[in-house]
Design a protein around this motif. Sequence first.
Motif, PDB file in Angstrom:
ATOM      1  N   LEU A   1      13.157  63.799  18.258  1.00  0.00           N
ATOM      2  CA  LEU A   1      12.542  64.728  17.726  1.00  0.00           C
ATOM      3  C   LEU A   1      11.012  64.153  17.183  1.00  0.00           C
ATOM      4  O   LEU A   1      10.559  65.269  17.207  1.00  0.00           O
ATOM      5  N   SER A   2      10.711  63.025  17.124  1.00  0.00           N
ATOM      6  CA  SER A   2       9.373  62.956  16.910  1.00  0.00           C
ATOM      7  C   SER A   2       8.310  63.012  18.062  1.00  0.00           C
ATOM      8  O   SER A   2       7.387  63.814  18.502  1.00  0.00           O
ATOM      9  N   ARG A   3       9.011  62.962  19.161  1.00  0.00           N
ATOM     10  CA  ARG A   3       8.209  63.396  20.685  1.00  0.00           C
ATOM     11  C   ARG A   3       7.916  64.584  20.640  1.00  0.00           C
ATOM     12  O   ARG A   3       6.666  65.617  21.000  1.00  0.00           O
ATOM     13  N   CYS A   4       9.600  65.296  20.623  1.00  0.00           N
ATOM     14  CA  CYS A   4       9.104  66.946  20.956  1.00  0.00           C
ATOM     15  C   CYS A   4       8.527  68.036  19.396  1.00  0.00           C
ATOM     16  O   CYS A   4       7.522  68.844  20.191  1.00  0.00           O
ATOM     17  N   PHE A   5       8.513  66.992  19.020  1.00  0.00           N
ATOM     18  CA  PHE A   5       7.497  68.214  17.015  1.00  0.00           C
ATOM     19  C   PHE A   5       6.871  67.447  17.216  1.00  0.00           C
ATOM     20  O   PHE A   5       5.973  67.717  16.276  1.00  0.00           O
ATOM     21  N   GLY A   6       6.044  66.416  17.653  1.00  0.00           N
ATOM     22  CA  GLY A   6       4.800  65.422  17.842  1.00  0.00           C
ATOM     23  C   GLY A   6       4.954  64.705  16.577  1.00  0.00           C
ATOM     24  O   GLY A   6       4.060  65.149  16.189  1.00  0.00           O
ATOM     25  N   ILE A   7       6.014  64.315  15.423  1.00  0.00           N
ATOM     26  CA  ILE A   7       5.729  63.834  14.423  1.00  0.00           C
ATOM     27  C   ILE A   7       5.694  62.234  14.123  1.00  0.00           C
ATOM     28  O   ILE A   7       6.422  62.105  14.868  1.00  0.00           O
ATOM     29  N   ASP A   8       4.764  61.564  13.353  1.00  0.00           N
ATOM     30  CA  ASP A   8       3.832  59.948  14.313  1.00  0.00           C
ATOM     31  C   ASP A   8       4.792  59.747  12.944  1.00  0.00           C
ATOM     32  O   ASP A   8       3.894  58.441  12.660  1.00  0.00           O
TER      33      ASP A   8
ATOM     34  N   GLY B   1       0.261  64.202  25.555  1.00  0.00           N
ATOM     35  CA  GLY B   1      -0.047  63.042  25.946  1.00  0.00           C
ATOM     36  C   GLY B   1       0.335  61.957  25.488  1.00  0.00           C
ATOM     37  O   GLY B   1       0.216  60.902  25.263  1.00  0.00           O
ATOM     38  N   LYS B   2       1.812  62.314  24.667  1.00  0.00           N
ATOM     39  CA  LYS B   2       1.648  61.248  22.907  1.00  0.00           C
ATOM     40  C   LYS B   2       3.528  60.648  23.807  1.00  0.00           C
ATOM     41  O   LYS B   2       3.754  60.221  23.198  1.00  0.00           O
ATOM     42  N   VAL B   3       3.845  60.729  24.794  1.00  0.00           N
ATOM     43  CA  VAL B   3       5.252  60.035  25.136  1.00  0.00           C
ATOM     44  C   VAL B   3       5.685  58.561  24.911  1.00  0.00           C
ATOM     45  O   VAL B   3       6.416  58.153  24.415  1.00  0.00           O
ATOM     46  N   ASP B   4       4.098  58.346  25.287  1.00  0.00           N
ATOM     47  CA  ASP B   4       4.345  56.442  25.574  1.00  0.00           C
ATOM     48  C   ASP B   4       4.100  56.107  23.656  1.00  0.00           C
ATOM     49  O   ASP B   4       4.484  55.143  23.408  1.00  0.00           O
TER      50      ASP B   4
ATOM     51  N   GLU C   1       7.677  72.709  28.388  1.00  0.00           N
ATOM     52  CA  GLU C   1       6.865  73.477  28.002  1.00  0.00           C
ATOM     53  C   GLU C   1       6.148  73.444  26.613  1.00  0.00           C
ATOM     54  O   GLU C   1       5.178  73.324  26.030  1.00  0.00           O
ATOM     55  N   LYS C   2       7.074  73.110  25.494  1.00  0.00           N
ATOM     56  CA  LYS C   2       7.569  73.428  23.510  1.00  0.00           C
ATOM     57  C   LYS C   2       7.009  71.695  23.124  1.00  0.00           C
ATOM     58  O   LYS C   2       6.736  71.086  21.896  1.00  0.00           O
ATOM     59  N   CYS C   3       7.354  70.482  24.052  1.00  0.00           N
ATOM     60  CA  CYS C   3       7.120  69.350  24.121  1.00  0.00           C
ATOM     61  C   CYS C   3       5.704  68.723  22.860  1.00  0.00           C
ATOM     62  O   CYS C   3       4.877  68.549  24.616  1.00  0.00           O
ATOM     63  N   ILE C   4       5.533  68.663  22.079  1.00  0.00           N
ATOM     64  CA  ILE C   4       4.373  68.796  21.985  1.00  0.00           C
ATOM     65  C   ILE C   4       3.188  67.001  22.476  1.00  0.00           C
ATOM     66  O   ILE C   4       2.953  66.515  22.978  1.00  0.00           O
ATOM     67  N   ALA C   5       4.768  66.258  22.518  1.00  0.00           N
ATOM     68  CA  ALA C   5       4.710  64.254  22.977  1.00  0.00           C
ATOM     69  C   ALA C   5       4.072  64.367  24.601  1.00  0.00           C
ATOM     70  O   ALA C   5       3.088  64.162  24.832  1.00  0.00           O
ATOM     71  N   TYR C   6       4.937  65.503  25.369  1.00  0.00           N
ATOM     72  CA  TYR C   6       4.026  65.608  26.404  1.00  0.00           C
ATOM     73  C   TYR C   6       2.991  66.295  26.993  1.00  0.00           C
ATOM     74  O   TYR C   6       2.102  65.779  27.966  1.00  0.00           O
ATOM     75  N   ASN C   7       3.081  67.313  26.275  1.00  0.00           N
ATOM     76  CA  ASN C   7       1.394  68.523  26.528  1.00  0.00           C
ATOM     77  C   ASN C   7       0.663  67.890  26.093  1.00  0.00           C
ATOM     78  O   ASN C   7      -0.499  67.631  25.998  1.00  0.00           O
TER      79      ASN C   7
END
Length: 346
Positions: A141-148, A210-213, A202-208
């Motif tokens: 969820l943190s990656r997909c929705f970009g929640i930090d 560059g925050k996956v890591d 397409e929708k993963c905020i972390a992927y798009n």
Amino acid sequence: MSFSKILTRWYSVNKRNLPWRETKNPYFIWLSEIILQQTQVKQGLPYYEAFITKFPTVFDLAKADESEVLKLWQGLGYYSRARNLHFTAKYVVDELNGAFPNTYKELLKLKGVGDYTASAIASICYDESTAVVDGNVYRVLSRCFGIDTPINSTSGIKEFKALAQELIDTKDPATFNQAIMEFGATQCRPKNPDCMFCQFQEKCIAYNEGKVDTLPVKLKKLKVKQRYFNFLVFLSEDKQTVLEKREGKGIWQNLYQFPLIETEKSLEYDAFLKLVKTHPYLKNKTFELRQYNNAPKVHKLSHQHLNTTFWTVTTESVENGIPFENITDYPVPILIGKFIEGFGGF
DNA sequence: AAAGCGGGGTC
DNA sequence: GACCCAGCTTT
């Protein structure tokens, strides 16, 4: 397509065959969930098999002695899980006629069952729509929705639970819950996640972005305490040794160990000999001391490093000894178990 | 809110 | 070495 739909479609193709996925029996599900707390499937699987073989029903588990349960749990760690498992088995048998509670709210009251486990059992066994949030779910969820928001902060725990609850497929919560965990475990991994073949690309905020890591965010790191353990391995002429049960608080509660002398630092032979000569264990006794391992063996727990030396103490006789050949009957920390294995015996 | 609680695996 | 794992309980 909805989050839930993408996820469950992925799951239908990629799910692993695991024994607890073949049943809705709450005893088996409960057992598997306790075993899998903070434990990877690969590590927990053989323990699950051993438990259902030895204790096929909650009645069998309730009838056992705690030491038997701890013995079977030996090596899996976090032994309060085993103690609580046994306590709850007895409670379910004695107070509930062997029938597990069938709602999230009631399951939560069981010892050793927290928000995650209550949600898992309620959804998998009873189709109650309560979202699980484990380490996998936090990551997905943190990656997909970009929640930090830090996942181990009070607000983070609430936020992620609410989001998971919002996303859950109320028509099939059991599948949704298992799917999101499986996705986190095998695709959206902590390191080297498989983003190239990800259905959420397409929708993963972390992927798009560059925050996956860098997601999820987790607060603080614990500091490791150094401790110095000296175990006295008594060896008597009639082939006995001494084991003591660890009582009270702290690590390895209710497990057995050789008599322990903890020191402020690692001691050489002469210094340790001088110490044990006046120690209650050996005061005014005749014995021969030998240092088994030259350099201390470092046994690493998550929050302590145990710098351990084993000392053999050859004496004519021991008090409250046990036959050395019976030593494997006792539940011991894996550190002790490995020593016994390597030492062999007399 | 923070600390305590295991042992194995990965990088 | 650091970090993670189908978390829970106690302080």
